[in-house]
Design a protein around this motif. Sequence first.
Motif, mmCIF file in Angstrom:
data_model
loop_
_atom_site.group_PDB
_atom_site.id
_atom_site.type_symbol
_atom_site.label_atom_id
_atom_site.label_comp_id
_atom_site.label_asym_id
_atom_site.label_seq_id
_atom_site.Cartn_x
_atom_site.Cartn_y
_atom_site.Cartn_z
ATOM 1 N N ALA A 1 43.191 38.179 36.358
ATOM 2 C CA ALA A 1 41.921 37.639 35.875
ATOM 3 C C ALA A 1 41.912 37.529 34.354
ATOM 4 C CB ALA A 1 40.769 38.517 36.349
ATOM 5 N N TYR A 2 42.320 38.590 33.680
ATOM 6 C CA TYR A 2 42.288 38.575 32.214
ATOM 7 C C TYR A 2 43.386 37.699 31.620
ATOM 8 C CZ TYR A 2 38.742 42.194 32.371
ATOM 9 O OH TYR A 2 37.570 42.882 32.592
ATOM 10 N N GLU A 3 44.556 37.674 32.251
ATOM 11 C CA GLU A 3 45.649 36.822 31.760
ATOM 12 C C GLU A 3 45.279 35.351 31.830
ATOM 13 O OE1 GLU A 3 48.985 37.904 34.119
ATOM 14 O OE2 GLU A 3 49.172 39.902 33.225
ATOM 15 N N ASN A 4 44.424 34.989 32.787
ATOM 16 C CA ASN A 4 44.009 33.594 32.950
ATOM 17 C C ASN A 4 42.603 33.337 32.413
ATOM 18 O OD1 ASN A 4 46.217 32.077 34.696
ATOM 19 N ND2 ASN A 4 46.085 34.176 35.452
ATOM 20 N N GLU A 5 42.127 34.251 31.599
ATOM 21 C CA GLU A 5 40.891 34.090 30.822
ATOM 22 C C GLU A 5 39.640 33.905 31.670
ATOM 23 O OE1 GLU A 5 41.202 31.603 27.358
ATOM 24 O OE2 GLU A 5 43.360 31.896 27.227
ATOM 25 N N TYR A 6 39.591 34.615 32.811
ATOM 26 C CA TYR A 6 38.347 34.689 33.567
ATOM 27 C C TYR A 6 37.438 35.723 32.915
ATOM 28 C CZ TYR A 6 40.129 31.882 37.436
ATOM 29 O OH TYR A 6 40.617 30.850 38.199
ATOM 30 N N PHE A 7 36.123 35.582 33.157
ATOM 31 C CA PHE A 7 35.176 36.548 32.606
ATOM 32 C C PHE A 7 35.455 37.943 33.165
ATOM 33 C CE2 PHE A 7 32.449 32.600 32.558
ATOM 34 C CZ PHE A 7 32.620 32.383 31.201
ATOM 35 N N ASP A 8 35.723 37.991 34.473
ATOM 36 C CA ASP A 8 36.003 39.273 35.120
ATOM 37 C C ASP A 8 36.691 39.002 36.450
ATOM 38 O OD1 ASP A 8 33.979 38.490 36.952
ATOM 39 O OD2 ASP A 8 32.444 39.485 35.748
ATOM 40 N N GLN A 9 37.020 40.060 37.163
ATOM 41 C CA GLN A 9 37.736 39.931 38.429
ATOM 42 C C GLN A 9 36.900 39.203 39.480
ATOM 43 O OE1 GLN A 9 39.826 43.436 39.841
ATOM 44 N NE2 GLN A 9 39.353 42.909 41.952
ATOM 45 N N ASN A 10 35.583 39.455 39.508
ATOM 46 C CA ASN A 10 34.724 38.797 40.498
ATOM 47 C C ASN A 10 34.703 37.284 40.314
ATOM 48 O OD1 ASN A 10 34.027 41.192 41.751
ATOM 49 N ND2 ASN A 10 32.206 41.511 40.484
ATOM 50 N N HIS A 11 34.672 36.834 39.050
ATOM 51 C CA HIS A 11 34.705 35.400 38.748
ATOM 52 C C HIS A 11 36.016 34.787 39.246
ATOM 53 C CE1 HIS A 11 34.898 32.045 35.494
ATOM 54 N NE2 HIS A 11 34.434 31.587 36.630
ATOM 55 N N PHE A 12 37.111 35.494 39.015
ATOM 56 C CA PHE A 12 38.427 35.044 39.467
ATOM 57 C C PHE A 12 38.469 34.923 40.994
ATOM 58 C CE2 PHE A 12 42.456 37.225 40.991
ATOM 59 C CZ PHE A 12 43.137 36.043 41.229
ATOM 60 N N ILE A 13 38.005 35.949 41.695
ATOM 61 C CA ILE A 13 38.049 35.944 43.166
ATOM 62 C C ILE A 13 37.158 34.836 43.721
ATOM 63 C CG2 ILE A 13 37.442 37.267 45.234
ATOM 64 C CD1 ILE A 13 38.299 39.788 43.703
ATOM 65 N N LYS A 14 35.997 34.608 43.099
ATOM 66 C CA LYS A 14 35.081 33.552 43.545
ATOM 67 C C LYS A 14 35.744 32.179 43.447
ATOM 68 C CE LYS A 14 30.545 31.509 42.448
ATOM 69 N NZ LYS A 14 31.062 30.195 41.985
ATOM 70 N N ASP A 15 36.363 31.869 42.298
ATOM 71 C CA ASP A 15 37.039 30.586 42.124
ATOM 72 C C ASP A 15 38.206 30.437 43.095
ATOM 73 O OD1 ASP A 15 35.344 29.714 40.191
ATOM 74 O OD2 ASP A 15 36.843 29.487 38.619
ATOM 75 N N PHE A 16 38.970 31.508 43.275
ATOM 76 C CA PHE A 16 40.123 31.481 44.170
ATOM 77 C C PHE A 16 39.677 31.174 45.595
ATOM 78 C CE2 PHE A 16 43.476 33.061 46.849
ATOM 79 C CZ PHE A 16 44.646 32.867 46.130
ATOM 80 N N LYS A 17 38.641 31.867 46.059
ATOM 81 C CA LYS A 17 38.174 31.672 47.433
ATOM 82 C C LYS A 17 37.581 30.285 47.627
ATOM 83 C CE LYS A 17 35.747 34.068 51.127
ATOM 84 N NZ LYS A 17 34.924 35.258 51.505
ATOM 85 N N GLU A 18 36.946 29.750 46.585
ATOM 86 C CA GLU A 18 36.371 28.407 46.669
ATOM 87 C C GLU A 18 37.451 27.363 46.936
ATOM 88 O OE1 GLU A 18 34.655 25.173 43.487
ATOM 89 O OE2 GLU A 18 34.006 27.248 43.252
ATOM 90 N N LEU A 19 38.610 27.504 46.294
ATOM 91 C CA LEU A 19 39.691 26.521 46.422
ATOM 92 C C LEU A 19 40.614 26.797 47.603
ATOM 93 C CD1 LEU A 19 40.653 26.073 42.667
ATOM 94 C CD2 LEU A 19 39.703 24.323 44.153
ATOM 95 N N VAL A 20 40.881 28.074 47.863
ATOM 96 C CA VAL A 20 41.870 28.430 48.880
ATOM 97 C C VAL A 20 41.217 28.748 50.218
ATOM 98 C CG1 VAL A 20 43.799 29.984 49.417
ATOM 99 C CG2 VAL A 20 43.414 29.266 47.060
ATOM 100 N N GLY A 21 39.999 29.278 50.186
ATOM 101 C CA GLY A 21 39.314 29.588 51.431
ATOM 102 C C GLY A 21 39.425 31.041 51.840
ATOM 103 N N ILE A 22 40.298 31.791 51.176
ATOM 104 C CA ILE A 22 40.475 33.220 51.434
ATOM 105 C C ILE A 22 40.611 33.931 50.096
ATOM 106 C CG2 ILE A 22 41.529 32.968 53.726
ATOM 107 C CD1 ILE A 22 44.260 33.118 52.452
ATOM 108 N N THR A 23 40.573 35.254 50.107
ATOM 109 C CA THR A 23 40.684 36.021 48.873
ATOM 110 C C THR A 23 42.147 36.124 48.435
ATOM 111 O OG1 THR A 23 40.966 38.149 49.983
ATOM 112 C CG2 THR A 23 38.699 37.400 49.576
#
Length: 273
Positions: free
Chosen positions: A231-253
């Motif tokens: 999450a931090y290496e890819n400049e997300y605000f936090d881990q939850n933001h990263f997981i939300k975007d990931f699940k939106e595109l991939v469909g799973i965590t």
Amino acid sequence: MNYQTYKPHRDLESLVKFYWTLEIPFDPKNAKQMVVPDGCIEMTFNLGDKIKRFISETDFILNPNAMVMGQRTKSYYILPVGNVDTIAICFYPYGFANFVNTPLEKLVDKETPITELFGPDEANKLEQQIANATNTEQRIEIIENFLLNKLNEENTISNIVKSTVDTLLKTNGSTSINAILKDDLSKRRQLERHFKKQIGISPKQLGKVIRLQAILQKLLNQKSETLTDIAYENEYFDQNHFIKDFKELVGITPKQFSENENMALSNLFYKKN
């Protein structure tokens, strides 16, 4: 699985990322494979048996043998019904618009037969030539002659689109569109309009997909120890933001992705490239 990539001709290398081939012998035990958005448009030629593309948990369609896969806004599943023998052209995000007049927003989340984009005579001739070729080198030569001839028609990509895509690719999608445009709202409207026609999806959506690709590389190559690191290496605000975007595109965590048997094909692609 035998997956190989090939570099394009120097006159096409700014538009074509690479060519790839995939051969997989049929195994009745094969599981459905997830295909995730990658920000690229691909033209594929299926020389083997048909491939199912699932539109629900159980319902599917059979992909055309010669088709263009437009930009993706979500993941989907495929499953071959027999042997896989495929050759494909992977275009950079702004690459394919140089070869067609169709607005690329019409191709999003679809598999479009090449007959609809190039006309039946030209498309069927190309498909037959590729099918009759005896090896990959011949097929790539046929493809490149076709693309170079189409390129002579001089479809052009707007500078604002190209510079935005180049910045997103260079920064793995972590730069905001506002930062690229320096908060110029008039440029934002112009960019959105051109992106729909020449890329197919919005600048923000493409940025998300490009950032996803960087993350998949790290997940599959185990280059980061924790989801927080990613999450931090890819400049997300936090881990939850990263997981939300990931699940939106991939469909799973991300955790489900790493443990999923449906990821074998993605694992092959992203570890190679």
